[in-house]
Design an enzyme around this catalytic site. Sequence first.
Site, PDB file in Angstrom:
ATOM      1  N   THR A   1       0.829  -1.203   0.000  1.00 55.01           N
ATOM      2  CA  THR A   1       0.000   0.000   0.000  1.00 55.01           C
ATOM      3  C   THR A   1       0.865   1.255   0.000  1.00 55.01           C
ATOM      4  OG1 THR A   1      -1.786  -1.126   1.174  1.00 55.01           O
ATOM      5  CG2 THR A   1      -1.755   1.272   1.298  1.00 55.01           C
TER       6      THR A   1
ATOM      7  N   HIS B   1       2.219   1.888  -3.415  1.00 55.44           N
ATOM      8  CA  HIS B   1       1.211   2.486  -4.297  1.00 55.44           C
ATOM      9  C   HIS B   1       1.087   3.987  -4.039  1.00 55.44           C
ATOM     10  CE1 HIS B   1      -0.325  -1.102  -6.223  1.00 55.44           C
ATOM     11  NE2 HIS B   1      -0.459  -1.707  -5.056  1.00 55.44           N
TER      12      HIS B   1
ATOM     13  N   HIS C   1       1.348   2.106   8.101  1.00 55.86           N
ATOM     14  CA  HIS C   1       0.420   1.479   9.050  1.00 55.86           C
ATOM     15  C   HIS C   1       1.003   0.272   9.758  1.00 55.86           C
ATOM     16  CE1 HIS C   1      -0.220  -0.468   5.118  1.00 55.86           C
ATOM     17  NE2 HIS C   1      -0.444  -1.569   5.823  1.00 55.86           N
TER      18      HIS C   1
ATOM     19  N   CYS D   1     -16.126   1.706  12.861  1.00 55.15           N
ATOM     20  CA  CYS D   1     -17.107   2.645  13.419  1.00 55.15           C
ATOM     21  C   CYS D   1     -17.596   2.239  14.795  1.00 55.15           C
ATOM     22  CB  CYS D   1     -18.270   2.798  12.454  1.00 55.15           C
ATOM     23  SG  CYS D   1     -19.385   1.357  12.365  1.00 55.15           S
TER      24      CYS D   1
ATOM     25  N   CYS E   1     -19.900  -4.562  13.563  1.00 57.88           N
ATOM     26  CA  CYS E   1     -19.125  -4.149  14.734  1.00 57.88           C
ATOM     27  C   CYS E   1     -19.831  -4.567  16.021  1.00 57.88           C
ATOM     28  CB  CYS E   1     -18.910  -2.641  14.719  1.00 57.88           C
ATOM     29  SG  CYS E   1     -17.628  -2.072  13.593  1.00 57.88           S
TER      30      CYS E   1
ATOM     31  N   CYS F   1     -16.509  -4.297   9.102  1.00 57.38           N
ATOM     32  CA  CYS F   1     -17.109  -2.971   9.172  1.00 57.38           C
ATOM     33  C   CYS F   1     -17.061  -2.290   7.810  1.00 57.38           C
ATOM     34  CB  CYS F   1     -16.373  -2.114  10.205  1.00 57.38           C
ATOM     35  SG  CYS F   1     -16.964  -0.407  10.293  1.00 57.38           S
TER      36      CYS F   1
ATOM     37  N   GLY G   1      -4.764 -12.035  -2.224  1.00 61.52           N
ATOM     38  CA  GLY G   1      -4.227 -11.225  -3.303  1.00 61.52           C
ATOM     39  C   GLY G   1      -5.309 -10.397  -3.963  1.00 61.52           C
TER      40      GLY G   1
END
Length: 342
Positions: free
Chosen positions: A40, A43, A63, A93, A99, A107, A263
């Site tokens: 990520t 990207h 992250h 949330c 959740c 979520c 993937g």
Amino acid sequence: MKALVKEKAEPGLWLADVPEPETGPGEVLIQVERTGICGTDLHIRAWDGWAQQAVSAPLVVGHEFTGEVVETGRDVTGIKPGDRVSGEGHLVCGTCRNCLAGRRHLCRATVGLGVGRDGAFAQYVALPAENVWVHRTPVDPDIAAIFDPFGNAVHTALSFPLVGEDVLITGAGPIGLMAVAVARHAGARNVVVTDVSEERLELARTVGASLALNVSGASIADGQRALGLREGFDVGLEMSGNPVALRDMLANMTHGGKIAMLGLPAEEFAVDWARIVTSMITLKGIYGREMFETWYAMSVLLEGGLDLAPVITGRYGYRDHEAAFADAARGRGGKVILDWTA
């Protein structure tokens, strides 16, 4: 504080001075020690079509991390300064049907750390306490930094029973490599992994693959014959997002076989649905980690002797982020770690 920032809507990341994050009443402030570079992040750095739709600059990215708690909000319990922690990067949330039913990984309003809000490629990161995982037993900081992708591997690999099964893993990237180690540790009979990178296939052998197959010169059917398999693979773990990989996997599954797909394909593609139906093959999509059952499983696996050290092939100080990202973008090694204490 120093942070890696997507400052502008163009390719690149910039090491910049930004304000330290403020900690709300239910949040924890963490001094970051190590971070892992994810696909990520690549990207976002490249500013491809996905990143342009998903990210708004300026943004602190990242992250995958570990660090030490330095401050807790007034409403936080069970976490204290000095705790060594990692973080669940999916912020949910808490009020939707899933959740409330304890299925937070489903979520619909999930916000990604380092994608939808400022992330962890920084000297400090603030995170809701409910997203903080405290390491109650000692874990190497480099391994603790990759609990997020390790969780992807565990969630995928343990989707179906593995004891005594023949497992096919398509894609020997970092998560595929971790899945090899998990499948072997969990009792699979044979673990076959495919890729086109000899460097990554050699890493797969190191972490326990029965057969690491370069599909640029051999087929999965060749691998079956080499291992003496007569009816196909029982469990498939698709880690590449490559259309050819999934088609080949489907063609080599036993009747009643089960496939977990992590993937993410870049676009839609056709598969042999008639084979899926007539062979009664199960396809299960995987996203993120089950909160926090997967995290518990990760800790237990490490306590039980699972060794992920070979999966980490690059270590850099955060000031050398350009070299670290270039290493990760080569697509030939394992995980690349940034050290924020250097």
